[in-house]
Design an enzyme around this catalytic site. Structure first.
Site, PDB file in Angstrom:
ATOM      1  N   ASP A   1       0.824  -1.203   0.000  1.00 26.13           N
ATOM      2  CA  ASP A   1       0.000   0.000   0.000  1.00 26.13           C
ATOM      3  C   ASP A   1       0.860   1.255   0.000  1.00 26.13           C
ATOM      4  O   ASP A   1       1.954   1.281   0.587  1.00 26.13           O
ATOM      5  CB  ASP A   1      -0.920   0.022   1.228  1.00 26.13           C
ATOM      6  CG  ASP A   1      -2.085  -0.944   1.111  1.00 26.13           C
ATOM      7  OD1 ASP A   1      -2.231  -1.596   0.059  1.00 26.13           O
ATOM      8  OD2 ASP A   1      -2.853  -1.051   2.086  1.00 26.13           O
TER       9      ASP A   1
ATOM     10  N   ARG B   1      -8.153  -4.357  -6.332  1.00 28.36           N
ATOM     11  CA  ARG B   1      -7.209  -3.301  -5.935  1.00 28.36           C
ATOM     12  C   ARG B   1      -5.859  -3.470  -6.627  1.00 28.36           C
ATOM     13  O   ARG B   1      -4.834  -3.648  -5.976  1.00 28.36           O
ATOM     14  CB  ARG B   1      -7.016  -3.266  -4.423  1.00 28.36           C
ATOM     15  CG  ARG B   1      -8.289  -3.077  -3.635  1.00 28.36           C
ATOM     16  CD  ARG B   1      -8.003  -3.019  -2.140  1.00 28.36           C
ATOM     17  NE  ARG B   1      -9.228  -2.932  -1.348  1.00 28.36           N
ATOM     18  CZ  ARG B   1      -9.266  -2.918  -0.033  1.00 28.36           C
ATOM     19  NH1 ARG B   1      -8.138  -2.971   0.664  1.00 28.36           N
ATOM     20  NH2 ARG B   1     -10.422  -2.853   0.611  1.00 28.36           N
TER      21      ARG B   1
END
Length: 442
Positions: A263, A316
């Site tokens: 991330d 994602r």
């Protein structure tokens, strides 16, 4: 063993790692298997956002006394602490375990358990038939889970300082079960490492999450948080030998022990992610982790993704909020039977440019789901190929999901690209050259 003794033993495991880390300094000898060209590599000029507003050099200017070879967690932390923010090269040799004792020997989840916590007791206490579905768990056993999770976090999270090159030695350097935190620092290079199975021993059950409840876990393999000038190149990210698909189900939901793979969040900026493999995972990559983070993220989260392989990832890849994200020449491969939700998530105030990418999907796959609209934002998505055919991803999405219309035009044009390959060549190029152990093939 009495509860108090278990508590002392668990703290000793973690503190033993920390105390050894403070004591060990490991200047390295030259490695015959890993040349200076890889260890002291700097991001090429014009290679993505990390090449803007200065350069990304990591530890390329490290003096000999700030070059380290490490083979366990304590040595890794010791190297970071010894060099501080001075330019440093830290080589990963072999396998480093995040969940380990002071000598580097792997330990299990039971080493962190506090105040009588066991999974069996937790399941019995918070079974919806007993606890209900209207409130998140609370009380002594939830407090014990939190205390246990805190102890594991002290072992799993490893902070990376500024001016660091973290690089794998040879073709098999691996970090298992550790979460590398590139947090509020600058000028970091991460190359040639396999990151595997950063798992949460103590997921929380939340019966109010969605229609049926969910297990929520912590830890990503790598987090770039509030940092700038970061180059992540030729690594492999996966769940290792603990894939989500093999995990048990409790209360009707998968016992989710993984969060994301990688991330980029909380005001991180000027990041280039190149020639990596991200595979066999559910929640793969967030660029911006909250719609409410505009104060820190607006004008930041400038990220380039190029020549990465995303294989059998559910969603994602990435999901984008706020940032100017340039995603080009990536290869997205989904095999028959693999779980799939979407590839690109279009989030709050995102400015995604997704061009010149290649997709391989099985027969019957709904191409409209490659894009997913989460918020009202526009994107640019040109010259993408699906199964060898040029495909207008926005038009296909809008036709297939008429209730979630996407508009075209990200509002900016990327310029920081060293070379753009034809999408038909991308699957072969990325398949041959992406991932850990292949830095010399670039």
């Amino acid at each position: 063993m009495p509860a108090r003794m278990r508590h002392v033993r668990a703290i000793a495991v973690v503190m033993g790692c920390a105390s050894l880390a403070l004591a060990v300094s490991l200047p390295a000898q030259a490695s015959p298997h890993h040349g200076k060209g890889t260890e002291r590599a700097v991001l090429p000029s014009g290679d993505g956002w990390a090449a803007a507003e200065g350069s990304t050099t990591g530890g390329a200017k490290a003096t000999p006394d700030h070059v380290y070879t490490v083979s366990n967690r304590a040595e890794l932390i010791a190297a970071f602490e010894d060099a501080g923010d001075a330019p440093k090269i830290v080589r990963i040799a072999g396998t480093v375990h995040g969940n380990s004792d002071a000598s580097g020997t792997p330990i299990g989840c039971e080493a962190y358990q506090q105040d009588g916590y066991t999974l069996e007791k937790y399941l019995a206490a918070y079974d919806p038939a007993v606890w209900g579905t209207d409130a998140v768990p609370s009380g002594p056993l939830e407090d014990a889970r939190v205390a246990s999770a805190k102890l594991q976090a002290a072992a799993v999270n490893v902070n990376v300082p500024s001016n660091t090159t973290l690089v794998g030695v040879g073709k098999d350097a691996t970090i298992i079960g550790a979460s590398l935190q590139v947090k509020n620092v600058s000028n970091v290079v991460v190359r040639n490492i396999s990151f595997e199975d950063t798992y949460d021993c103590f997921p929380q059950w939340d019966p109010t999450d969605g229609d049926q409840g969910a297990w929520n876990s912590e830890y990503d393999n790598l987090v770039v948080y509030g940092s700038s000038h970061v180059w992540v190149d030729h690594n492999t990210f996966s769940d290792g030998d603990r894939p989500d698909a093999d995990q048990p189900h409790y209360f009707g939901q998968v016992y989710q022990q993984h969060d994301g793979l990688f991330d980029i969040v909380r005001g991180a900026d000027l990041v280039t992610v190149s020639w990596n493999v991200l595979k066999d995972h559910d929640k793969t990559m967030l660029i911006g982790n909250s719609d409410g983070a505009g104060a820190s993220d607006r004008g930041k989260l400038r990220v380039t993704l190029h020549h990465n392989l995303f294989k059998d990832v559910k969603e994602r890849a990435p999901r984008v909020r706020f940032g100017q994200v340039d995603s080009y020449n990536n290869y997205f491969a989904a095999t028959k039977g693999a779980a799939y939700g979407y590839t690109y998530g279009i989030g709050a105030e995102s400015h995604l440019v997704a061009e010149h990418n290649a997709f391989t999907v099985p027969a019957g796959f709904d191409k409209a789901t490659i894009l997913k609209k989460w918020s009202e934002s526009s994107l640019t998505a040109g010259n993408n190929y699906v199964n060898g055919r040029k495909t207008d991803l926005i038009a296909v999405h809008n036709a297939g999901v008429p209730a979630e219309q996407l508009t075209e035009g990200a509002g900016w044009t990327p310029t920081l690209r060293t070379k753009v390959d034809h999408p038909l060549a991308v699957p072969l190029l990325v398949g041959l050259k992406a991932g850990a152990g292949k830095t010399s093939a670039r």
